[in-house]
Design a protein around this motif. Structure first.
Motif, short mmCIF file in Angstrom:
data_model
loop_
_atom_site.label_atom_id
_atom_site.label_comp_id
_atom_site.label_asym_id
_atom_site.label_seq_id
_atom_site.Cartn_x
_atom_site.Cartn_y
_atom_site.Cartn_z
N GLY A 41 -12.67 -14.71 -3.84
CA GLY A 41 -13.00 -15.28 -2.54
C GLY A 41 -13.50 -14.29 -1.51
O GLY A 41 -13.71 -14.65 -0.35
N LYS A 42 -13.71 -13.05 -1.92
CA LYS A 42 -14.17 -12.03 -0.99
C LYS A 42 -15.47 -11.41 -1.46
O LYS A 42 -15.86 -11.53 -2.62
N GLU A 43 -16.15 -10.74 -0.53
CA GLU A 43 -17.39 -10.06 -0.89
C GLU A 43 -17.08 -8.76 -1.63
O GLU A 43 -16.01 -8.16 -1.47
N ARG A 44 -18.06 -8.30 -2.38
CA ARG A 44 -17.92 -7.02 -3.06
C ARG A 44 -17.84 -5.89 -2.03
O ARG A 44 -18.54 -5.92 -1.02
N GLU A 45 -16.99 -4.91 -2.30
CA GLU A 45 -16.85 -3.80 -1.38
C GLU A 45 -16.90 -2.47 -2.11
O GLU A 45 -16.52 -2.36 -3.28
N PHE A 46 -17.36 -1.48 -1.40
CA PHE A 46 -17.43 -0.11 -1.90
C PHE A 46 -16.03 0.46 -2.05
O PHE A 46 -15.17 0.25 -1.19
N VAL A 47 -15.81 1.19 -3.15
CA VAL A 47 -14.52 1.85 -3.37
C VAL A 47 -14.68 3.37 -3.34
O VAL A 47 -13.99 4.05 -2.59
N ALA A 48 -15.60 3.90 -4.15
CA ALA A 48 -15.75 5.35 -4.24
C ALA A 48 -17.10 5.69 -4.84
O ALA A 48 -17.70 4.87 -5.54
#
Length: 122
Positions: A41-48
């Motif tokens: 239910g969330k957008e893709r996000e940067f991790v590293a």
């Protein structure tokens, strides 16, 4: 570049996992690499992200101090070691490649791989 992430699974809060991303096709060492995640239910996000030689890294604030990105160019593999996992880390984790570290830090990736599911239970 073809990318395939692995190493996901179910872990209790406070536990650890190490994800791997194997690359094939083009010269792996020419690319900066990044890890991203998408929770339900969330957008893709940067991790590293990590530069082509491994000398530069960048992390999302939410994972700093807990996650470590590394790479082994001889094995065409990038890793994400995740410690002190929290339920909010639950997501599908994907790796991706970019021509520059700057692009990777902007999430402006050229190649994407299929993800691996990480589930953290409380």
């Amino acid at each position: 570049v073809q990318l395939q992430a692995s190493g996901g699974g179910l872990v209790q809060a406070g536990g650890s996992l190490r994800l791997s991303c194997a690359a094939s096709g083009r010269t792996f060492s020419n690319y900066a690499m990044g890890w991203f995640r998408q929770a339900p239910g969330k957008e893709r996000e940067f991790v590293a992200a990590i530069s082509w030689g491994g000398g530069s890294t960048d992390y999302a604030d939410s994972v700093k101090g807990r996650f470590t990105i590394s790479r082994d160019n001889a094995k065409n593999t990038v890793y994400l070691k995740m410690n002190d996992l929290k339920p909010e880390d639950t997501a599908v984790y994907s790796c991706a490649a970019a021509l520059t570290m700057g692009a990777a830090m902007r999430s402006d990736m050229d190649y994407w791989g299929k993800g691996t599911l990480v589930t953290v239970s409380s």
